[in-house]
Design an enzyme around this catalytic site. Structure first.
Site, PDB file in Angstrom:
ATOM      1  N   ARG A 185      -1.759   9.651  -4.462  1.00 56.46           N
ATOM      2  CA  ARG A 185      -2.607  10.471  -3.116  1.00 56.46           C
ATOM      3  C   ARG A 185      -1.895  11.932  -3.231  1.00 56.46           C
ATOM      4  O   ARG A 185      -2.423  12.882  -2.676  1.00 56.46           O
ATOM      5  CB  ARG A 185      -1.974   9.831  -1.840  1.00 56.46           C
ATOM      6  CG  ARG A 185      -2.571   8.690  -1.507  1.00 56.46           C
ATOM      7  CD  ARG A 185      -1.942   7.882  -0.423  1.00 56.46           C
ATOM      8  NE  ARG A 185      -0.665   7.431  -1.039  1.00 56.46           N
ATOM      9  CZ  ARG A 185       0.275   6.553  -0.406  1.00 56.46           C
ATOM     10  NH1 ARG A 185      -0.082   6.188   0.767  1.00 56.46           N
ATOM     11  NH2 ARG A 185       1.280   6.395  -0.647  1.00 56.46           N
ATOM     12  N   PRO A 187       0.816  14.722  -5.854  1.00 57.68           N
ATOM     13  CA  PRO A 187       1.696  14.568  -6.961  1.00 57.68           C
ATOM     14  C   PRO A 187       3.138  14.135  -6.679  1.00 57.68           C
ATOM     15  O   PRO A 187       3.531  14.507  -5.644  1.00 57.68           O
ATOM     16  CB  PRO A 187       1.569  16.132  -7.283  1.00 57.68           C
ATOM     17  CG  PRO A 187       0.777  16.695  -6.827  1.00 57.68           C
ATOM     18  CD  PRO A 187       0.376  15.810  -5.412  1.00 57.68           C
ATOM     19  N   ASP A 269      -4.970  -8.704 -15.455  1.00 58.96           N
ATOM     20  CA  ASP A 269      -4.370  -9.616 -14.852  1.00 58.96           C
ATOM     21  C   ASP A 269      -4.673 -10.064 -13.534  1.00 58.96           C
ATOM     22  O   ASP A 269      -4.246 -11.107 -12.950  1.00 58.96           O
ATOM     23  CB  ASP A 269      -2.727  -9.147 -14.648  1.00 58.96           C
ATOM     24  CG  ASP A 269      -1.908 -10.219 -14.346  1.00 58.96           C
ATOM     25  OD1 ASP A 269      -1.878 -11.588 -14.708  1.00 58.96           O
ATOM     26  OD2 ASP A 269      -0.760 -10.045 -13.517  1.00 58.96           O
ATOM     27  N   HIS A 293      -3.174 -13.765 -13.166  1.00 56.47           N
ATOM     28  CA  HIS A 293      -2.362 -12.950 -12.176  1.00 56.47           C
ATOM     29  C   HIS A 293      -0.763 -13.513 -12.313  1.00 56.47           C
ATOM     30  O   HIS A 293      -0.287 -14.060 -11.334  1.00 56.47           O
ATOM     31  CB  HIS A 293      -2.838 -13.490 -10.640  1.00 56.47           C
ATOM     32  CG  HIS A 293      -2.244 -12.373  -9.857  1.00 56.47           C
ATOM     33  ND1 HIS A 293      -2.952 -11.943  -8.617  1.00 56.47           N
ATOM     34  CD2 HIS A 293      -1.129 -11.521  -9.623  1.00 56.47           C
ATOM     35  CE1 HIS A 293      -2.295 -11.054  -8.017  1.00 56.47           C
ATOM     36  NE2 HIS A 293      -1.036 -10.936  -8.636  1.00 56.47           N
ATOM     37  N   ILE A 294      -0.341 -13.359 -13.509  1.00 52.82           N
ATOM     38  CA  ILE A 294       1.083 -13.788 -14.004  1.00 52.82           C
ATOM     39  C   ILE A 294       1.960 -12.653 -13.972  1.00 52.82           C
ATOM     40  O   ILE A 294       3.019 -12.765 -14.532  1.00 52.82           O
ATOM     41  CB  ILE A 294       0.895 -14.571 -15.276  1.00 52.82           C
ATOM     42  CG1 ILE A 294       0.181 -13.860 -16.437  1.00 52.82           C
ATOM     43  CG2 ILE A 294       0.195 -15.776 -14.954  1.00 52.82           C
ATOM     44  CD1 ILE A 294       0.692 -14.506 -17.701  1.00 52.82           C
TER      45      ILE A 294
HETATM   46  P1  NDP Z   1       4.529   1.149  -5.146  1.00 51.65           P
HETATM   47  O1  NDP Z   1       4.207   1.298  -3.613  1.00 51.65           O
HETATM   48  O2  NDP Z   1       5.753   1.616  -5.686  1.00 51.65           O
HETATM   49  O3  NDP Z   1       3.201   1.970  -5.975  1.00 51.65           O
HETATM   50  C1  NDP Z   1       1.898   2.101  -5.556  1.00 51.65           C
HETATM   51  C2  NDP Z   1       1.324   3.223  -6.050  1.00 51.65           C
HETATM   52  O4  NDP Z   1      -0.121   3.220  -5.755  1.00 51.65           O
HETATM   53  C3  NDP Z   1       1.899   4.457  -5.758  1.00 51.65           C
HETATM   54  O5  NDP Z   1       2.222   5.179  -6.836  1.00 51.65           O
HETATM   55  C4  NDP Z   1       0.891   5.189  -4.939  1.00 51.65           C
HETATM   56  O6  NDP Z   1       0.835   6.571  -5.312  1.00 51.65           O
HETATM   57  C5  NDP Z   1      -0.496   4.692  -5.421  1.00 51.65           C
HETATM   58  N1  NDP Z   1      -1.669   4.747  -4.540  1.00 51.65           N
HETATM   59  C6  NDP Z   1      -1.737   4.772  -3.421  1.00 51.65           C
HETATM   60  N2  NDP Z   1      -2.642   5.123  -2.980  1.00 51.65           N
HETATM   61  C7  NDP Z   1      -3.691   5.576  -4.119  1.00 51.65           C
HETATM   62  C8  NDP Z   1      -4.685   6.085  -4.457  1.00 51.65           C
HETATM   63  N3  NDP Z   1      -5.650   6.568  -3.577  1.00 51.65           N
HETATM   64  N4  NDP Z   1      -5.127   6.474  -5.584  1.00 51.65           N
HETATM   65  C9  NDP Z   1      -4.262   6.398  -6.841  1.00 51.65           C
HETATM   66  N5  NDP Z   1      -3.009   5.846  -6.480  1.00 51.65           N
HETATM   67  C10 NDP Z   1      -2.845   5.459  -5.264  1.00 51.65           C
HETATM   68  O7  NDP Z   1       4.147  -0.275  -5.363  1.00 51.65           O
HETATM   69  P2  NDP Z   1       4.648  -1.048  -6.718  1.00 51.65           P
HETATM   70  O8  NDP Z   1       4.435  -0.217  -7.885  1.00 51.65           O
HETATM   71  O9  NDP Z   1       5.592  -1.834  -6.493  1.00 51.65           O
HETATM   72  O10 NDP Z   1       3.398  -2.180  -6.813  1.00 51.65           O
HETATM   73  C11 NDP Z   1       1.908  -1.647  -6.734  1.00 51.65           C
HETATM   74  C12 NDP Z   1       0.821  -2.907  -6.775  1.00 51.65           C
HETATM   75  O11 NDP Z   1       0.978  -3.554  -8.097  1.00 51.65           O
HETATM   76  C13 NDP Z   1       0.879  -3.758  -5.606  1.00 51.65           C
HETATM   77  O12 NDP Z   1       0.597  -3.216  -4.522  1.00 51.65           O
HETATM   78  C14 NDP Z   1       0.259  -5.019  -6.229  1.00 51.65           C
HETATM   79  O13 NDP Z   1      -0.815  -4.877  -5.810  1.00 51.65           O
HETATM   80  C15 NDP Z   1       0.467  -4.879  -7.727  1.00 51.65           C
HETATM   81  N6  NDP Z   1       1.412  -5.759  -8.107  1.00 51.65           N
HETATM   82  C16 NDP Z   1       0.755  -6.820  -9.248  1.00 51.65           C
HETATM   83  C17 NDP Z   1       1.484  -7.584  -9.757  1.00 51.65           C
HETATM   84  C18 NDP Z   1       0.877  -9.084 -10.529  1.00 51.65           C
HETATM   85  O14 NDP Z   1       1.208 -10.024 -10.792  1.00 51.65           O
HETATM   86  N7  NDP Z   1      -0.300  -8.508 -11.442  1.00 51.65           N
HETATM   87  C19 NDP Z   1       2.714  -8.013  -9.269  1.00 51.65           C
HETATM   88  C20 NDP Z   1       3.217  -7.182  -8.418  1.00 51.65           C
HETATM   89  C21 NDP Z   1       2.498  -6.078  -7.891  1.00 51.65           C
HETATM   90  P3  NDP Z   1       1.208   7.655  -4.108  1.00 51.65           P
HETATM   91  O15 NDP Z   1       2.231   7.196  -3.210  1.00 51.65           O
HETATM   92  O16 NDP Z   1       1.913   8.770  -4.921  1.00 51.65           O
HETATM   93  O17 NDP Z   1      -0.240   7.735  -3.699  1.00 51.65           O
HETATM   94  C1  DGY Z   2       2.763  -9.005  -5.774  1.00 48.94           C
HETATM   95  O1  DGY Z   2       3.960  -9.456  -5.698  1.00 48.94           O
HETATM   96  O2  DGY Z   2       1.738  -8.339  -4.993  1.00 48.94           O
HETATM   97  C2  DGY Z   2       2.143  -9.601  -6.920  1.00 48.94           C
HETATM   98  O3  DGY Z   2       0.712  -9.577  -7.110  1.00 48.94           O
HETATM   99  C3  DGY Z   2       2.541 -11.045  -7.376  1.00 48.94           C
HETATM  100  O4  DGY Z   2       3.880 -10.894  -7.599  1.00 48.94           O
END
Ligand code: NDP
Ligand code: DGY
Length: 328
Positions: A185, A187, A269, A293-294
């Site tokens: 959203r 930098p 995933d 989704h692992i």
């Molecule tokens: P964070 O909140 O730390 O990161 C989320 C990121 O999304 C931030 O960097 C934010 O950037 C970015 N973001 C939000 N809105 C936008 C946008 N409009 N355009 C681009 N980027 C955007 O969460 P995590 O890193 O802890 O987790 C992220 C996601 O990963 C979770 O919400 C979940 O969906 C997924 N996940 C999947 C897993 C799996 O098993 N595959 C396991 C764990 C998580 P900024 O704030 O700078 O806008």
């Molecule tokens: C999450 O936590 O959001 C993942 O998708 C599963 O761990």
């Protein structure tokens, strides 16, 4: 002595032992659990949540207005065993003054590790290679056979340089990545400094990256962010990886991009729906690797997630600060 009124807790699935034990030890709670590894049917969820004070749920449970209405006024805390919270109707939850716990940080390493595994598996075409060994397609060492794309000297674009995005960049850097690009959203100069990552628009990221990794959260702004227009901007040699949520991607457009050679390969995933039906067109493509989704699926991580989810729930019910509370 007045009888102690127990708080009713409903848990929507069998959870790992540490979380289970923490709930079992809570003398002030009466815990009911959907005792299965499979998702709870909606009717059972509605029955279980009715009158509950606390709900411990998973990302596969849709907590919408109807469910909150069914739960009723007792419901004070929702604790999700996930960092993602796109399955929760946050506006409705906020209106009702319900507190929400989630599980950030504890799954970051496992998920970043999986993202890197998926990226390498996809760009070096491992599933195809393994299949050739098994099906007799391996006739000789051949200079042009099963070549993929390497990370050395590459540009990696990260959509969402959050906790997991940074952990992925940290792991990819030693592979010799030359440049990191990211979107969000706004930098994030502090977070970007470690990787000298450059903040660019989504379109620029698509056009300039050799590898695109999607790790943003799913919001109205990121829904279907990776669509026809996005894939058309990508390099023909580029590899796309999504570990965020399936809905960030328009899967029909991704299929088209992969089938017509608009991009080289994709690793997912997460998909829409989950599970992906076994006759889904994406599963017919050799250049598409799909995992169920692992991301956070290590024994240790899932145990820790369950304990954090249980502790969030109990703290919320007792009116104490939660270890990880979502700011509404
Ligand atoms: P964070 O909140 O730390 O990161 C989320 C990121 O999304 C931030 O960097 C934010 O950037 C970015 N973001 C939000 N809105 C936008 C946008 N409009 N355009 C681009 N980027 C955007 O969460 P995590 O890193 O802890 O987790 C992220 C996601 O990963 C979770 O919400 C979940 O969906 C997924 N996940 C999947 C897993 C799996 O098993 N595959 C396991 C764990 C998580 P900024 O704030 O700078 O806008
Ligand atoms: C999450 O936590 O959001 C993942 O998708 C599963 O761990």
């Amino acid at each position: 002595m007045r009888p102690v009124r127990l708080m009713k807790v409903f848990v929507t699935r069998r959870i790992p032992p540490e979380g289970r034990a923490a709930l079992a030890q809570a003398a002030d709670c009466e815990v009911e659990q959907w005792d299965s590894d499979e998702p709870i049917p909606r009717k059972e969820l509605e029955r279980g949540v009715a009158g509950a004070h606390g709900l411990l749920c998973l990302l596969s449970d849709c907590v919408d207005k109807k469910l909150l209405d069914t739960a009723g006024a007792n419901l004070k805390v929702i604790s999700t065993m996930s960092v993602g919270f796109d399955h929760l109707a946050m506006d409705e939850i906020k209106k009702r003054g319900i507190r929400v716990g989630y599980t950030p940080d504890v799954l970051t390493d496992a998920t970043a590790e999986l993202a890197v595994s998926l990226l390498l598996t996809t760009c070096r075409r491992l599933p195809e290679a393994i299949a050739e060994v098994k099906n007799g397609g391996w006739s000789s060492w051949k200079p042009l056979w099963l070549c993929g794309y390497g990370l050395t000297q590459s540009t990696v674009g990260i959509i969402g340089l959050g906790r997991i995005g940074q952990a992925i960049a940290r792991r990819l850097k030693p592979f010799g990545v030359q440049k990191f690009l990211y979107t969000g959203r706004q930098p994030r100069p502090q977070e970007a400094e470690e990787f000298q990552a450059e903040f660019v628009s989504t379109q620029e990221l698509a056009a300039k990256s050799d590898f695109v990794v999607v790790t943003c959260s799913l919001t109205p702004a990121t829904k279907l962010l990776c669509n026809k227009d996005f894939f058309q901007k990508m390099k023909k040699t580029a590899v796309f990886v999504n570990i965020s949520r399936g809905d960030v991607v328009n899967q029909d457009d991704l299929y088209e991009a992969l089938a017509t050679g608009q991009i080289a390969a994709a690793g997912l995933d997460v998909t829409t729906p989950e599970p992906l039906p076994t006759d889904h067109p994406l599963l017919t493509l050799k250049n598409c690797v799909i995992l169920p989704h692992i991301g956070s699926a290590t024994h240790g991580t899932r145990n820790t997630m369950s304990l954090l989810a249980a502790n969030n729930l109990l703290a919320g019910l007792r009116g104490e600060p939660m270890p990880k509370e979502l700011k509404l």
